[in-house]
Write a protein that holds these residues in place. Structure first.
Motif, PDB file in Angstrom:
ATOM      1  N   VAL A  84     -43.887 -38.651 -58.715  1.00 42.23           N
ATOM      2  CA  VAL A  84     -42.617 -38.187 -58.158  1.00 42.23           C
ATOM      3  C   VAL A  84     -42.371 -38.920 -56.841  1.00 42.23           C
ATOM      4  O   VAL A  84     -43.213 -38.915 -55.953  1.00 42.23           O
ATOM      5  CB  VAL A  84     -42.636 -36.661 -57.916  1.00 42.23           C
ATOM      6  N   VAL A  85     -41.191 -39.567 -56.742  1.00 40.10           N
ATOM      7  CA  VAL A  85     -40.851 -40.273 -55.504  1.00 40.10           C
ATOM      8  C   VAL A  85     -39.683 -39.612 -54.779  1.00 40.10           C
ATOM      9  O   VAL A  85     -39.584 -39.702 -53.561  1.00 40.10           O
ATOM     10  CB  VAL A  85     -40.574 -41.775 -55.744  1.00 40.10           C
ATOM     11  N   VAL A  86     -38.775 -38.985 -55.526  1.00 38.86           N
ATOM     12  CA  VAL A  86     -37.714 -38.157 -54.963  1.00 38.86           C
ATOM     13  C   VAL A  86     -37.440 -37.038 -55.965  1.00 38.86           C
ATOM     14  O   VAL A  86     -37.813 -37.135 -57.130  1.00 38.86           O
ATOM     15  CB  VAL A  86     -36.386 -38.919 -54.658  1.00 38.86           C
ATOM     16  N   ALA A  87     -36.796 -35.986 -55.485  1.00 40.35           N
ATOM     17  CA  ALA A  87     -36.393 -34.895 -56.363  1.00 40.35           C
ATOM     18  C   ALA A  87     -34.974 -34.488 -55.999  1.00 40.35           C
ATOM     19  O   ALA A  87     -34.465 -34.845 -54.931  1.00 40.35           O
ATOM     20  CB  ALA A  87     -37.345 -33.710 -56.213  1.00 40.35           C
ATOM     21  N   VAL A  88     -34.354 -33.742 -56.908  1.00 42.78           N
ATOM     22  CA  VAL A  88     -32.985 -33.266 -56.687  1.00 42.78           C
ATOM     23  C   VAL A  88     -32.956 -31.769 -56.957  1.00 42.78           C
ATOM     24  O   VAL A  88     -33.445 -31.309 -57.994  1.00 42.78           O
ATOM     25  CB  VAL A  88     -31.979 -33.989 -57.599  1.00 42.78           C
ATOM     26  N   GLN A  89     -32.400 -31.046 -56.010  1.00 42.85           N
ATOM     27  CA  GLN A  89     -32.298 -29.587 -56.101  1.00 42.85           C
ATOM     28  C   GLN A  89     -30.828 -29.203 -56.206  1.00 42.85           C
ATOM     29  O   GLN A  89     -29.990 -29.728 -55.469  1.00 42.85           O
ATOM     30  CB  GLN A  89     -32.909 -28.976 -54.849  1.00 42.85           C
ATOM     31  N   HIS A  90     -30.530 -28.286 -57.119  1.00 42.50           N
ATOM     32  CA  HIS A  90     -29.141 -27.847 -57.297  1.00 42.50           C
ATOM     33  C   HIS A  90     -28.662 -27.114 -56.048  1.00 42.50           C
ATOM     34  O   HIS A  90     -29.320 -26.198 -55.561  1.00 42.50           O
ATOM     35  CB  HIS A  90     -29.032 -26.930 -58.512  1.00 42.50           C
ATOM     36  N   ALA A  91     -27.541 -27.564 -55.535  1.00 43.07           N
ATOM     37  CA  ALA A  91     -26.928 -26.945 -54.354  1.00 43.07           C
ATOM     38  C   ALA A  91     -25.432 -26.870 -54.627  1.00 43.07           C
ATOM     39  O   ALA A  91     -24.681 -27.791 -54.289  1.00 43.07           O
ATOM     40  CB  ALA A  91     -27.222 -27.767 -53.103  1.00 43.07           C
TER      41      ALA A  91
END
Length: 131
Positions: A50-57
């Motif tokens: 994992v290098v980046v992640a995305v969180q629902h906002a």
């Protein structure tokens, strides 16, 4: 303290668009993480890490760039991507093709050290740097 993983997490209203953008830029893949509620999180992996992640906002507000004074929603962070000086043109074309919006282009792209500033699909600033 033993840190098991470290990466940047981007907030975004459309996690699939954001994760797909970063997976394409970083030449990785998107993982729909099962440990989270569906539609709330995506990991972007490069070489299995994992290098980046995305969180629902859903209420995400696009940062203002350039940051000025005490703006309520100024830049909070940004991601720098360093490329070889002779790859700058290709990198710029690639991120634009993937949907990045130019925010500030270096006035002289032939300088030894420089950077261009873009916004990703959710409006987060990032830089293509060289030198």
């Amino acid at each position: 303290m033993r840190i098991l993983r470290k990466y940047v997490v981007f907030d975004a209203p459309d996690i699939d668009a954001e994760a797909s953008f970063w997976a394409a830029v970083l030449v990785g893949t998107v993982d729909n993480v099962e440990n989270y509620d569906p539609g709330t999180w995506r990991d972007v992996l490069v070489d299995g890490e994992v290098v980046v992640a995305v969180q629902h906002a859903p209420d995400h507000r696009v940062p203002v760039w350039p940051p000025e004074g005490d703006q309520e929603q100024g830049q909070q962070m940004h991601y720098d991507l360093s490329v070889a000086r002779d790859d700058v043109g290709a990198a710029v074309a690639e991120v634009r093709d993937l949907g990045a919006k130019p925010l500030r282009m270096a006035p002289d792209p032939d300088v030894r050290h420089g950077f261009h500033v873009f916004a990703d699909p959710a409006g987060h600033p990032f830089c293509i740097c060289w030198g």
